[in-house]
Write a protein that holds these residues in place. Structure first.
Motif, short mmCIF file in Angstrom:
data_model
loop_
_atom_site.label_atom_id
_atom_site.label_comp_id
_atom_site.label_asym_id
_atom_site.label_seq_id
_atom_site.Cartn_x
_atom_site.Cartn_y
_atom_site.Cartn_z
N HIS A 77 140.43 -31.22 -111.70
CA HIS A 77 139.94 -32.48 -112.27
C HIS A 77 139.76 -32.32 -113.77
N ILE A 96 133.08 -29.10 -112.73
CA ILE A 96 134.40 -29.72 -112.86
C ILE A 96 135.29 -28.76 -113.64
N ASP A 97 136.54 -28.60 -113.18
CA ASP A 97 137.49 -27.82 -113.99
C ASP A 97 138.91 -28.20 -113.62
N LEU A 98 139.80 -28.02 -114.59
CA LEU A 98 141.24 -28.18 -114.33
C LEU A 98 141.70 -27.10 -113.36
N LEU A 99 141.03 -25.95 -113.41
CA LEU A 99 141.39 -24.80 -112.59
C LEU A 99 140.58 -24.77 -111.30
N GLY A 123 133.96 -27.85 -117.30
CA GLY A 123 134.72 -26.64 -117.60
C GLY A 123 134.06 -25.47 -116.89
N VAL A 139 137.86 -33.48 -117.06
CA VAL A 139 136.57 -34.08 -117.42
C VAL A 139 136.76 -35.37 -118.23
N THR A 140 137.87 -35.46 -118.96
CA THR A 140 138.07 -36.63 -119.83
C THR A 140 138.70 -37.81 -119.08
N PRO A 145 135.18 -19.64 -114.31
CA PRO A 145 135.14 -19.25 -112.89
C PRO A 145 133.82 -19.54 -112.17
N GLY A 146 132.81 -20.06 -112.88
CA GLY A 146 131.62 -20.50 -112.15
C GLY A 146 130.32 -19.83 -112.54
N ALA A 147 130.31 -19.05 -113.64
CA ALA A 147 129.08 -18.32 -114.00
C ALA A 147 127.96 -19.27 -114.43
N TRP A 148 128.29 -20.28 -115.24
CA TRP A 148 127.23 -21.23 -115.63
C TRP A 148 126.70 -21.96 -114.41
N SER A 196 129.67 -15.11 -119.78
CA SER A 196 129.18 -16.35 -120.40
C SER A 196 127.82 -16.76 -119.81
N1 SAM Z 1 131.21 -21.70 -118.30
C1 SAM Z 1 132.27 -21.09 -117.50
C2 SAM Z 1 131.65 -19.95 -116.74
O1 SAM Z 1 130.54 -19.52 -117.11
O2 SAM Z 1 132.22 -19.49 -115.75
C3 SAM Z 1 133.42 -20.63 -118.37
C4 SAM Z 1 134.21 -21.80 -118.93
S1 SAM Z 1 135.73 -21.37 -119.72
C5 SAM Z 1 135.18 -20.73 -121.25
C6 SAM Z 1 136.39 -22.94 -120.19
C7 SAM Z 1 136.95 -23.77 -119.04
O3 SAM Z 1 137.18 -25.12 -119.49
C8 SAM Z 1 138.30 -23.29 -118.52
O4 SAM Z 1 138.16 -22.88 -117.17
C9 SAM Z 1 139.21 -24.52 -118.63
O5 SAM Z 1 140.08 -24.68 -117.52
C10 SAM Z 1 138.20 -25.65 -118.67
N2 SAM Z 1 138.70 -26.91 -119.23
C11 SAM Z 1 139.38 -27.09 -120.39
N3 SAM Z 1 139.70 -28.39 -120.56
C12 SAM Z 1 139.20 -29.06 -119.47
C13 SAM Z 1 139.21 -30.42 -119.07
N4 SAM Z 1 139.78 -31.38 -119.81
N5 SAM Z 1 138.63 -30.75 -117.90
C14 SAM Z 1 138.05 -29.79 -117.14
N6 SAM Z 1 138.00 -28.49 -117.47
C15 SAM Z 1 138.57 -28.12 -118.62
#
Ligand code: SAM
Length: 194
Positions: free
Chosen positions: A78, A61-64, A30, A80-81, A33-36, A6
């Motif tokens: 965490h 920020i991420d749920l994961l 979101g 985001v909403t 894993p941290g690429a952006w 990504s």
């Molecule tokens: N841009 C990221 C990268 O380059 O590594 C990849 C992001 S991945 C496509 C989408 C992410 O959105 C997932 O890790 C998911 O856990 C996160 N996500 C979904 N809903 C979320 C929320 N309400 N709050 C925070 N993160 C959320």
């Protein structure tokens, strides 16, 4: 070496529009894993690798869980909403504001195209509330969505607070996916009537 492919979508968009400048603050929604965030850290000089340029800030920020990254601060587990997340973000950002909000967020796909579309649009709309709290005037928002019936509504809501809104389909995004990005620039804080 990027954590996920990504990264190339953000690199492509940033090469074209120059969103991420040294010294900028960036909130990456979101982030796992941290690429952006890796791209953002490089471009805003958040790890201070270029001593000649101002040093920026990256908060992801991420749920994961997001593995640690030099120059970035992650709010893992965490949502985001959640307004509680917004409060923590404010504390982490210099001057309590950010230049750029990035969102590559996506819900777990159910496979039901319409339902997935709805859920992602709802998440994107919540970014407009987040912007009102943390985005500085003139700032930018880049957010992923899945194409569908409510795109027009999202575009209109963005256009009500950003002077420029455009749709992007990066070459690095799979041709057969409904994934698109809105790039909204020149944020104007909404006027509050008493
Ligand atoms: N841009 C990221 C990268 O380059 O590594 C990849 C992001 S991945 C496509 C989408 C992410 O959105 C997932 O890790 C998911 O856990 C996160 N996500 C979904 N809903 C979320 C929320 N309400 N709050 C925070 N993160 C959320």
């Amino acid at each position: 070496n990027f954590r996920c492919r990504s990264a190339f979508k953000l690199l492509e968009i940033d090469d074209r529009f120059g969103l991420l400048q040294p010294g900028h603050s960036v909130v990456d929604c979101g982030a796992a894993p941290g690429a952006w965030s890796q791209v953002a850290v490089q471009r805003v000089n958040a790890a201070g690798n270029d001593p000649e340029s101002p040093r920026g800030t990256v908060v992801g920020i991420d749920l994961l869980h997001v593995p640690p990254l030099d120059g970035a601060h992650f709010l893992c587990s965490h949502d985001v909403t959640d307004p509680a997340t917004h409060a923590k973000l404010l504390e982490l950002l210099p001057n309590n504001q950010t230049h750029v909000i990035l969102s590559d967020m996506a819900p777990n796909a159910s496979g039901l195209r319409h339902m997935d579309h709805e859920r992602l649009i709802t998440m994107c709309l919540s970014l407009i509330d987040l912007a009102e709290k943390i985005l500085q005037p003139g700032g930018s928002l880049l957010c992923k969505y899945w194409d569908g019936v409510r795109v027009h509504e999202l575009q209109q809501r963005l256009s009500s607070v950003f002077s420029s809104v455009r749709t992007l389909k990066p070459n690095a995004s799979r041709k057969d996916s409904s994934e698109r990005y809105f790039l909204a620039r020149m944020y104007r804080k909404p006027v509050k009537w008493r």
